[in-house]
Write an enzyme that holds these catalytic residues in place. Structure first.
Site, mmCIF file in Angstrom:
data_model
loop_
_atom_site.group_PDB
_atom_site.id
_atom_site.type_symbol
_atom_site.label_atom_id
_atom_site.label_comp_id
_atom_site.label_asym_id
_atom_site.label_seq_id
_atom_site.Cartn_x
_atom_site.Cartn_y
_atom_site.Cartn_z
ATOM 1 N N GLU A 178 39.612 -2.749 -8.731
ATOM 2 C CA GLU A 178 40.885 -2.339 -9.315
ATOM 3 C C GLU A 178 40.965 -3.021 -10.673
ATOM 4 O O GLU A 178 41.321 -4.181 -10.772
ATOM 5 C CB GLU A 178 42.037 -2.747 -8.399
ATOM 6 C CG GLU A 178 43.294 -1.966 -8.646
ATOM 7 C CD GLU A 178 44.029 -2.448 -9.862
ATOM 8 O OE1 GLU A 178 43.649 -2.013 -10.974
ATOM 9 O OE2 GLU A 178 44.970 -3.217 -9.736
ATOM 10 N N GLU A 205 43.187 -5.108 -20.822
ATOM 11 C CA GLU A 205 42.476 -6.121 -20.031
ATOM 12 C C GLU A 205 40.962 -6.001 -20.225
ATOM 13 O O GLU A 205 40.229 -6.915 -19.878
ATOM 14 C CB GLU A 205 42.795 -6.086 -18.523
ATOM 15 C CG GLU A 205 44.198 -6.503 -18.183
ATOM 16 C CD GLU A 205 44.422 -6.698 -16.694
ATOM 17 O OE1 GLU A 205 43.487 -7.036 -15.955
ATOM 18 O OE2 GLU A 205 45.587 -6.509 -16.278
HETATM 19 C C1 SAM Z 1 43.845 -6.927 -11.072
HETATM 20 S S1 SAM Z 1 43.205 -8.183 -10.057
HETATM 21 C C2 SAM Z 1 42.789 -7.293 -8.585
HETATM 22 C C3 SAM Z 1 42.672 -8.180 -7.397
HETATM 23 C C4 SAM Z 1 42.378 -7.412 -6.087
HETATM 24 N N1 SAM Z 1 41.114 -6.697 -6.155
HETATM 25 C C5 SAM Z 1 43.438 -6.426 -5.749
HETATM 26 O O1 SAM Z 1 43.189 -5.232 -5.840
HETATM 27 O O2 SAM Z 1 44.515 -6.852 -5.393
HETATM 28 C C6 SAM Z 1 41.649 -8.463 -10.804
HETATM 29 C C7 SAM Z 1 40.886 -9.609 -10.227
HETATM 30 O O3 SAM Z 1 39.572 -9.537 -10.723
HETATM 31 C C8 SAM Z 1 39.170 -10.800 -11.157
HETATM 32 N N2 SAM Z 1 38.191 -10.544 -12.226
HETATM 33 C C9 SAM Z 1 38.401 -9.950 -13.425
HETATM 34 N N3 SAM Z 1 37.261 -9.858 -14.117
HETATM 35 C C10 SAM Z 1 36.298 -10.402 -13.333
HETATM 36 C C11 SAM Z 1 34.898 -10.638 -13.502
HETATM 37 N N4 SAM Z 1 34.292 -10.279 -14.615
HETATM 38 N N5 SAM Z 1 34.220 -11.235 -12.497
HETATM 39 C C12 SAM Z 1 34.864 -11.608 -11.349
HETATM 40 N N6 SAM Z 1 36.185 -11.440 -11.147
HETATM 41 C C13 SAM Z 1 36.890 -10.842 -12.130
HETATM 42 C C14 SAM Z 1 40.452 -11.477 -11.618
HETATM 43 O O4 SAM Z 1 40.354 -12.885 -11.583
HETATM 44 C C15 SAM Z 1 41.460 -10.937 -10.617
HETATM 45 O O5 SAM Z 1 41.576 -11.724 -9.475
#
Ligand code: SAM
Length: 347
Positions: free
Chosen positions: A166, A175
């Site tokens: 997501e 983002e």
């Molecule tokens: C918008 S949140 C979504 C969280 C969860 N998947 C949900 O649907 O509720 C995005 C998550 O992805 C993580 N994230 C973003 N870019 C990332 C990356 N390059 N590698 C690992 N995690 C990442 C962020 O820290 C965050 O927890």
């Protein structure tokens, strides 16, 4: 460059686009990732019913993508019983899945519940520890492996059948998280693999579109709204023109260069009576992003709006977007009335 958890990364990395300055990982963590390490932020996402329902349906209405698969997943929000939003990555029982940005772990858990054989749930922040606890509480630790680190840096034990993430921000691309999904896809998705996203078209789960339409009566606070777009709910009766697609992306083939700058020339026909044209509404799937005009313009049924759209990343922070919407009104007589150039910031 290895990345241990939560902020020990100091190296820079390319953000993927040709000719773009590299991104300082430490600054990026401070500006962006750190907020995802807080439970309140994850809870906010889990409380987004539309988002959660969409992912829930995506997982449980597509069992063939999950049963026996290996999954990986990334970010964003889902609803699972007590929790409302989380990112999921997953794998089938017979195949594997990866979830990049698993956040609270919700998408990974759902994926396992849908039958994934193995799920690698990757999360860059300390939220990974909460995800691990949740996985255990759901007795899924044999299926879901939570990996703390960024998807750009971690090494998965194997390639996966499905990537679920997501990653959508305001107006879709804010983002710049799709960059990471592309990276995950190119590094870890099997050639036969699929990626799950929020919107399905033409029977495929691999595409989405970003659209634009014209709205009225949404301006209240000119000072506040003059230079940044609004996150707002629009009623259909506020829409005075036809919608037009400004961008379609195929998640399986899109590159970072495809999304660095988004440009489109579109036409929208006024289909309301004489009214005020106050701005543009932009959305993907069910959400609108509103770009207000100052001053608003008088438009009439039968007018065409000829719009040049351009979106690029802020030079100061590649996670933020700058949008230019330049518009002319073509009257029924054929006469063109220019509107001033309009630049907006998606912050
Ligand atoms: C918008 S949140 C979504 C969280 C969860 N998947 C949900 O649907 O509720 C995005 C998550 O992805 C993580 N994230 C973003 N870019 C990332 C990356 N390059 N590698 C690992 N995690 C990442 C962020 O820290 C965050 O927890």
């Amino acid at each position: 460059m290895g990345s241990s958890a939560n902020g020990s990364r100091t190296a820079t990395t390319s953000n993927g686009g040709a000719g773009r300055a590299p991104v300082d990982k430490e600054v990026d963590f401070a500006n962006y990732f750190c907020t995802y390490a807080f439970l309140y932020h994850q809870k906010e996402m889990l409380s987004d019913r539309v988002r959660m329902d969409a992912y829930y349906d995506a997982v449980f209405r597509n069992p063939s993508h999950f049963l026996g698969k290996w999954l990986a997943f990334q970010k964003r929000w889902d609803l699972v019983r007590k929790f409302r939003r989380a990112p999921i990555g997953f794998q089938r029982r017979l195949s594997t899945r990866a979830s990049q940005g698993t956040g609270s772990g919700i998408l990974a858990i759902w994926s396992a519940q849908a039958g994934a054989r193995k799920v690698y749930a990757v999360e860059a922040t300390k939220m990974a520890e909460h995800a691990r606890q949740l996985v255990k509480a759901n007795k899924l630790e044999d299926v879901v492996e939570v990996i703390e680190g960024s998807i750009e840096d971690v090494t998965l034990p194997e390639k996966v059948d499905v990537i679920i993430s997501e990653w959508m921000g305001y107006f879709l691309l804010r983002e710049s998280m799709f960059d990471s999904v592309i990276c995950a896809r190119d590094r870890w998705l099997k050639p036969t693999g699929v990626m799950l996203k929020l919107r399905w078209r033409r029977g495929s789960d691999l595409q989405f579109q970003m659209s634009l339409l014209l709205v009225e009566n949404v301006r209240d606070d000119v000072d506040l709204c003059a230079w940044t777009s609004l996150w707002n709910n629009l009623h259909p009766n506020q829409v005075v023109g036809t919608a037009a697609i400004i961008k379609e992306l195929d998640c399986l083939t899109a590159t970072v260069d495809d999304i660095l700058n988004v440009q489109a020339s579109i036409k929208s026909s006024i289909n309301a009576g004489d009214t005020r044209f106050c701005g543009f509404g932009g959305w993907f799937d069910v959400h609108f992003r509103v770009f207000l005009l100052h001053p608003s313009a008088l438009v009439h049924e039968g007018n065409d709006l000829i719009v040049d759209f351009s979106m690029s990343r802020s030079k100061e922070n590649h996670r933020l977007m700058e949008v230019e919407l330049n518009c002319e009104i073509r009257q029924s007589s054929g006469e063109l009335l220019p509107l001033s150039r309009n630049k907006f910031y998606i912050e």
